[in-house]
Design a protein around this motif. Structure first.
Motif, PDB file in Angstrom:
ATOM      1  N   ALA A 609       0.872  -1.281  -0.128  1.00 40.37           N
ATOM      2  CA  ALA A 609       0.093  -0.044   0.016  1.00 40.37           C
ATOM      3  C   ALA A 609       0.967   1.257   0.126  1.00 40.37           C
ATOM      4  O   ALA A 609       0.475   2.418  -0.530  1.00 40.37           O
ATOM      5  CB  ALA A 609      -0.925  -0.096   1.184  1.00 40.37           C
ATOM      6  N   ILE A 610       1.863   1.232   0.838  1.00 39.24           N
ATOM      7  CA  ILE A 610       2.862   2.422   0.830  1.00 39.24           C
ATOM      8  C   ILE A 610       3.417   2.587  -0.633  1.00 39.24           C
ATOM      9  O   ILE A 610       3.615   3.489  -1.242  1.00 39.24           O
ATOM     10  CB  ILE A 610       3.977   2.224   1.902  1.00 39.24           C
ATOM     11  N   LYS A 611       3.951   1.448  -1.302  1.00 39.16           N
ATOM     12  CA  LYS A 611       4.360   1.491  -2.676  1.00 39.16           C
ATOM     13  C   LYS A 611       3.382   2.417  -3.812  1.00 39.16           C
ATOM     14  O   LYS A 611       3.716   2.977  -4.266  1.00 39.16           O
ATOM     15  CB  LYS A 611       5.026   0.107  -3.061  1.00 39.16           C
ATOM     16  N   ASN A 612       2.251   1.623  -3.425  1.00 44.78           N
ATOM     17  CA  ASN A 612       1.174   2.166  -4.344  1.00 44.78           C
ATOM     18  C   ASN A 612       0.828   3.654  -4.049  1.00 44.78           C
ATOM     19  O   ASN A 612       0.713   4.445  -5.043  1.00 44.78           O
ATOM     20  CB  ASN A 612      -0.159   1.412  -4.039  1.00 44.78           C
ATOM     21  N   TYR A 613       0.740   3.988  -3.045  1.00 41.91           N
ATOM     22  CA  TYR A 613       0.586   5.274  -2.492  1.00 41.91           C
ATOM     23  C   TYR A 613       1.756   6.268  -3.058  1.00 41.91           C
ATOM     24  O   TYR A 613       1.488   7.332  -3.688  1.00 41.91           O
ATOM     25  CB  TYR A 613       0.454   5.713  -1.026  1.00 41.91           C
ATOM     26  N   ASN A 614       2.972   5.994  -2.807  1.00 40.35           N
ATOM     27  CA  ASN A 614       4.332   6.545  -3.808  1.00 40.35           C
ATOM     28  C   ASN A 614       4.093   6.668  -5.213  1.00 40.35           C
ATOM     29  O   ASN A 614       4.389   7.595  -5.739  1.00 40.35           O
ATOM     30  CB  ASN A 614       5.272   5.973  -3.273  1.00 40.35           C
ATOM     31  N   GLY A 615       3.156   5.834  -5.722  1.00 35.47           N
ATOM     32  CA  GLY A 615       2.976   5.731  -7.129  1.00 35.47           C
ATOM     33  C   GLY A 615       1.853   6.864  -7.509  1.00 35.47           C
ATOM     34  O   GLY A 615       1.931   7.264  -8.575  1.00 35.47           O
ATOM     35  N   PHE A 616       0.833   6.984  -6.522  1.00 31.46           N
ATOM     36  CA  PHE A 616      -0.122   7.954  -7.076  1.00 31.46           C
ATOM     37  C   PHE A 616      -0.144   9.200  -6.084  1.00 31.46           C
ATOM     38  O   PHE A 616      -1.040   9.852  -6.325  1.00 31.46           O
ATOM     39  CB  PHE A 616      -1.726   7.105  -6.765  1.00 31.46           C
ATOM     40  N   LYS A 617       0.664   9.274  -5.102  1.00 25.77           N
ATOM     41  CA  LYS A 617       0.651  10.584  -4.131  1.00 25.77           C
ATOM     42  C   LYS A 617       0.648  11.770  -5.133  1.00 25.77           C
ATOM     43  O   LYS A 617       0.041  12.752  -4.409  1.00 25.77           O
ATOM     44  CB  LYS A 617       1.637  10.275  -3.010  1.00 25.77           C
ATOM     45  N   HIS A 618       1.281  12.016  -6.028  1.00 23.08           N
ATOM     46  CA  HIS A 618       1.172  13.049  -6.819  1.00 23.08           C
ATOM     47  C   HIS A 618      -0.140  13.545  -7.292  1.00 23.08           C
ATOM     48  O   HIS A 618      -0.407  14.872  -7.572  1.00 23.08           O
ATOM     49  CB  HIS A 618       2.303  13.010  -8.098  1.00 23.08           C
ATOM     50  N   LEU A 619      -1.085  12.722  -7.210  1.00 25.47           N
ATOM     51  CA  LEU A 619      -2.391  12.971  -7.780  1.00 25.47           C
ATOM     52  C   LEU A 619      -2.858  13.390  -6.590  1.00 25.47           C
ATOM     53  O   LEU A 619      -3.825  14.527  -6.471  1.00 25.47           O
ATOM     54  CB  LEU A 619      -3.188  11.768  -8.265  1.00 25.47           C
ATOM     55  N   VAL A 620      -2.860  12.979  -5.370  1.00 24.76           N
ATOM     56  CA  VAL A 620      -3.344  13.447  -4.225  1.00 24.76           C
ATOM     57  C   VAL A 620      -3.090  14.970  -3.700  1.00 24.76           C
ATOM     58  O   VAL A 620      -3.747  15.676  -3.278  1.00 24.76           O
ATOM     59  CB  VAL A 620      -3.014  12.275  -2.876  1.00 24.76           C
ATOM     60  N   LEU A 621      -1.634  14.834  -3.842  1.00 29.11           N
ATOM     61  CA  LEU A 621      -0.855  16.183  -3.284  1.00 29.11           C
ATOM     62  C   LEU A 621      -1.319  17.179  -4.213  1.00 29.11           C
ATOM     63  O   LEU A 621      -1.040  18.432  -3.876  1.00 29.11           O
ATOM     64  CB  LEU A 621       0.489  15.946  -3.024  1.00 29.11           C
ATOM     65  N   HIS A 622      -1.099  17.059  -5.728  1.00 29.75           N
ATOM     66  CA  HIS A 622      -1.239  17.993  -6.517  1.00 29.75           C
ATOM     67  C   HIS A 622      -2.135  17.987  -7.355  1.00 29.75           C
ATOM     68  O   HIS A 622      -2.186  19.134  -8.406  1.00 29.75           O
ATOM     69  CB  HIS A 622       0.005  18.325  -7.249  1.00 29.75           C
ATOM     70  N   GLY A 623      -3.267  16.986  -7.655  1.00 32.24           N
ATOM     71  CA  GLY A 623      -4.257  17.020  -8.236  1.00 32.24           C
ATOM     72  C   GLY A 623      -5.231  17.899  -8.031  1.00 32.24           C
ATOM     73  O   GLY A 623      -5.587  18.584  -6.702  1.00 32.24           O
ATOM     74  N   GLU A 624      -6.330  18.197  -8.817  1.00 29.54           N
ATOM     75  CA  GLU A 624      -7.810  18.790  -8.394  1.00 29.54           C
ATOM     76  C   GLU A 624      -8.556  17.674  -7.603  1.00 29.54           C
ATOM     77  O   GLU A 624      -8.696  16.624  -8.297  1.00 29.54           O
ATOM     78  CB  GLU A 624      -8.381  19.382  -9.499  1.00 29.54           C
ATOM     79  N   GLN A 625      -9.308  18.321  -6.589  1.00 33.77           N
ATOM     80  CA  GLN A 625     -10.033  17.387  -5.910  1.00 33.77           C
ATOM     81  C   GLN A 625     -11.466  17.643  -6.270  1.00 33.77           C
ATOM     82  O   GLN A 625     -11.911  18.790  -6.244  1.00 33.77           O
ATOM     83  CB  GLN A 625     -10.017  17.615  -4.319  1.00 33.77           C
ATOM     84  N   PHE A 626     -11.969  16.341  -6.400  1.00 33.35           N
ATOM     85  CA  PHE A 626     -13.661  16.540  -6.643  1.00 33.35           C
ATOM     86  C   PHE A 626     -14.283  15.811  -5.374  1.00 33.35           C
ATOM     87  O   PHE A 626     -13.852  14.412  -5.460  1.00 33.35           O
ATOM     88  CB  PHE A 626     -14.078  15.981  -7.901  1.00 33.35           C
ATOM     89  N   ARG A 627     -15.315  16.290  -4.892  1.00 30.97           N
ATOM     90  CA  ARG A 627     -16.115  15.339  -3.982  1.00 30.97           C
ATOM     91  C   ARG A 627     -17.419  14.735  -4.748  1.00 30.97           C
ATOM     92  O   ARG A 627     -17.932  15.512  -5.208  1.00 30.97           O
ATOM     93  CB  ARG A 627     -16.462  16.169  -2.523  1.00 30.97           C
ATOM     94  N   LEU A 628     -17.443  13.712  -4.594  1.00 26.70           N
ATOM     95  CA  LEU A 628     -18.337  12.917  -5.355  1.00 26.70           C
ATOM     96  C   LEU A 628     -19.717  12.411  -4.642  1.00 26.70           C
ATOM     97  O   LEU A 628     -20.862  12.640  -5.206  1.00 26.70           O
ATOM     98  CB  LEU A 628     -17.710  11.898  -5.935  1.00 26.70           C
ATOM     99  N   ALA A 629     -19.534  11.969  -3.551  1.00 27.82           N
ATOM    100  CA  ALA A 629     -20.470  11.600  -2.551  1.00 27.82           C
ATOM    101  C   ALA A 629     -20.316  11.605  -1.214  1.00 27.82           C
ATOM    102  O   ALA A 629     -19.345  11.265  -0.792  1.00 27.82           O
ATOM    103  CB  ALA A 629     -20.840  10.011  -2.965  1.00 27.82           C
TER     104      ALA A 629
END
Length: 730
Positions: A609-629
């Motif tokens: 999970a940590i390896k996965n997070y390091n793979g997508f954390k640029h999306l979390v930290l720098h992406g645009e956030q959209f609240r869906l539900a």
């Protein structure tokens, strides 16, 4: 707009015809706030709303309104004074050098300049009798629809004056209906939202805690216009007073059903003296305005914060392992060395040593003693912090340290040596919170001490890479021996404390500009955009139960980007480890667990999970956030982060209530922020061993399909969290 009296209206018409009136529009890309002078040179706020195509049309706006306020004197003043003909709640109350308590403010001039990618408008107002000057500042990031405004009060009178109230902003809205969302709570239940329709009268949101000012309520708020708050439609204002002490927000519906918003430092016990020639700058009111609901308003504010306010807002963040829940106060070098090895083994970036590492005469073995004595405890750490820094270096991870430098235990060398450094009424017995008291940061000697705590750590151990700065007490029995000694009013304490803390942080950042620092306060007692000039992140709450964190973190997202929020996996809650990790992955991920207590499968899952997070954390930290539900409207929560090219995204889905033992997502969840013309494949990550998930075989979806129809993440009581990666395919 004004109906003060027939004579004033006639004068207004005459001066308009003579082209004597000044019209000042403060414009963003989509909105404008407009001020206009009258014949007496008073300045009125005549408009706040959608930007007009022709600025010349603004001068005609006030002619379309009839809002008599003769019994109140002033409703829509740009900065409402007191003591003259105004009877409404003022923004400014002053006692002049000669004791006179009446103030009038007339327009003098306006200037506009570009600064830091923004447009700054300065409007100068002045009392026609006294040499009192007020400069209203409006700093606008046009493309983001974000405004930062504050006031500067300048004493050019013959002697000292008293500021009894000195607001940062005085806004006026003429929309028909107004809905306020504010966030109240308590320790472990911070940031709980309440929405209400504002009715005639004044709704006040305030704090008198001194420190940890956000603990019971926050200076964050949402105003929606015409209709209750909506995520993707309607006009919304998402705002915050960026002040780390006592604040006051007043939402006043006047007799004409308009909204007056006055925001600033809480005047409670805070009368402030200005000597001749001195000036006072109020904290900033910062807000984002949207015509597409709170979703767009939040994204605008996030973008502004990352680029223009948060320290290293467009940089990286360190994942970490904290020892607190693994050891509490009971540790030694061997235990900590093992945890440092665990940090490396898990694939995390940094080991954070929490409370309990200091104090010798009064050892910090619990929270009863030692706070203030910032030398390494020789029994626990015979080789000092330097040994642990070397151990971290040897394991190729970084080292961080916990401090609480604003506080002191009575059982400490610091308190015994400097009892006058503590905020305490001399006539009253001490009132403790968590067995500690607050140091008096209005005192420059105390500021030097607090700065020295940090400076000494870095001087001795320059490889320390992270500081967790805690603050666990509020101010009881407010009294400063320093202010008394200097002959200064005790009512300066609440303000000077905060300004003294800012002075310390300025010095730290001047010498150590790049070190990551977490703003902690026993939970969400502190988080604002003045503090975040100096800190890279903040701790939302000591409540780390993942179900509660879904709601807490959701509410913080209205105001703060994910890069600022520390979200840790802990022992709290009875949910499976996967659920805890998935919830913590929607912000800056950290672990606060005893790795030795993890099963083999849990350990291997954590590493994946940590390896996965390091793979997508640029999306979390720098992406645009959209609240869906929203978890407030569904038994589940869903949100996503999308990169700027709309080519990659990550979607988090959580079960937030399991009252009904059935599949929770009966309908697909519509995504947002993608490109309708692009095609995407979806992959599920953070799966447990032997769990294939629901998106094993890549299926291609159009962006149009994902945003119009959506997908069903199949949340249920056996599948309580689902993390999906969405990636463009050509």
């Amino acid at each position: 707009m004004k109906a003060r009296n027939t004579f004033a209206i006639a004068l207004c018409a005459l001066t308009f015809l003579c082209n004597a009136q000044t019209v000042i529009p403060i414009e963003t890309k989509d909105f404008s706030m407009v001020f206009k002078t009258d014949a007496q040179h008073r300045l009125w706020n005549i408009y706040f709303g959608k930007k007009l195509k022709n600025t010349s049309d603004y001068k005609q706006i006030d002619e379309q309104y009839y809002f008599p306020d003769a019994n109140a004197g002033i409703y829509n003043s740009a900065y409402t004074p007191s003591g003259t003909w105004n009877l409404s709640e003022p923004a400014l109350q002053v006692k002049h050098f000669d004791g006179n308590r009446s103030t009038e403010l007339l327009f003098r001039d306006v200037s506009i300049a570009n600064q830091d990618g923004a447009t700054v408008t300065k409007i100068k107002l002045q009392d026609p009798v006294y040499q009192l000057e007020v400069v209203l500042h409006y700093k606008v990031w046009s493309d983001l629809n974000v405004v930062e405004q504050w006031a500067e009060i300048i004493n050019n009178e013959k002697g000292k004056i008293e500021l009894n109230k000195y607001a940062s902003a005085n806004l006026f809205f003429t929309n028909k209906d107004f809905y306020l969302t504010h966030f109240q709570g308590e320790y472990l239940r911070e940031m709980m939202p309440t929405e209400e329709k504002l009715t005639q009268g004044t709704k006040t949101v305030e704090s008198k805690l001194g420190t940890r000012a956000m603990l019971l309520g926050t200076p964050n708020f949402i105003v929606s216009f015409e209709n209750p708050v909506q995520e993707d439609s309607g006009m919304a204002l998402v705002g915050q007073l960026a002040w780390s002490g006592n604040y006051k927000l007043e939402f006043d519906i006047d007799s004409n059903k308009n909204l007056r918003l006055i925001a600033g430092i809480n005047p409670y016990e805070s009368t402030y003296e200005l000597q001749k020639g001195e000036r006072f700058k109020t904290p900033s009111l910062i807000y984002s305005i949207s015509k597409e609901g709170t979703g767009l308003a939040s994204r605008q504010l996030h973008s502004w914060a990352k680029s223009h306010r948060v320290l290293n807002g467009n940089g990286d963040r360190l994942t970490l392992l904290n020892n607190w829940e693994a050891t509490y106060f009971d540790f030694n070098e061997d235990k900590l060395s093992g945890l440092i090895e665990d940090t490396k083994h898990l694939g995390l970036d940094l080991f954070l040593l929490d409370d309990g590492w200091f104090g010798n005469k009064y050892p910090r073995n619990n929270d009863d003693a030692g706070l203030g004595d910032w030398q390494e405890n020789k029994q626990k750490l015979p080789n000092g912090l330097g040994y642990l820094v070397q151990e971290a270096d040897k394991n190729e991870v970084k080292f961080g340290i916990w401090i609480e430098p604003e506080m002191v235990n009575p059982e400490s060398e610091l308190f015994k040596t400097h009892p006058n450094w503590v905020i305490k009424q001399p006539e009253r017995s001490a009132k403790l919170y968590r067995n500690q008291m607050v140091l008096d940061l209005s005192n420059p000697e105390v500021q030097d001490f607090v700065y020295g705590v940090v400076d000494n750590i870095f001087t001795k151990n320059p490889k320390v890479a992270f500081v967790k700065w805690d603050c666990n007490a509020v101010i009881y029995n407010a009294y400063s021996a320093y202010l008394q000694e200097k002959g200064m009013p005790q009512t300066h304490l609440y303000v000077d404390y905060v300004q003294g803390l800012y002075n310390v942080l300025e010095r730290i950042r001047k010498k150590y500009p790049d070190v990551s620092m977490m703003l902690c306060s026993g939970g969400g007692g502190r988080a604002d955009y003045e503090f975040l000039k100096y800190f890279t992140e903040f701790w939302p709450s000591d409540n780390t139960d993942p179900i509660e964190r879904i709601f807490l973190q959701w509410n913080y997202t209205y105001f703060f980007p994910a890069i600022t929020m520390d979200c840790h996996v802990t022992n709290w809650g009875n949910q499976p480890l996967k659920f805890k990790v998935d919830v913590a992955s929607m912000g800056k991920l950290g672990f606060d667990v005893d790795v030795n207590h993890l099963t083999k499968d849990e350990l291997e899952f954590s590493k994946r999970a940590i390896k996965n997070y390091n793979g997508f954390k640029h999306l979390v930290l720098h992406g645009e956030q959209f609240r869906l539900a929203s978890p407030y409207q569904n038994p589940y929560a869903s949100l996503m982060y999308v990169d700027k090219n709309k080519s990659k995204a990550v979607m988090f889905n959580y079960l937030s209530s399991n009252r009904f033992m059935e599949r929770m997502t009966k309908r697909p969840i519509k995504m947002k922020g993608l490109d309708a013309d692009k095609n995407y494949i979806i992959k599920e990550v953070n799966l447990n061993k032997n769990d294939e998930g629901s998106f094993v075989n890549p299926v291609k979806y159009s962006g149009d399909f994902l945003m119009t129809v959506g997908i069903n993440p199949e949340i249920n009581v056996k599948r309580t969290s689902v993390v999906l990666l969405i990636e463009e395919v050509k």
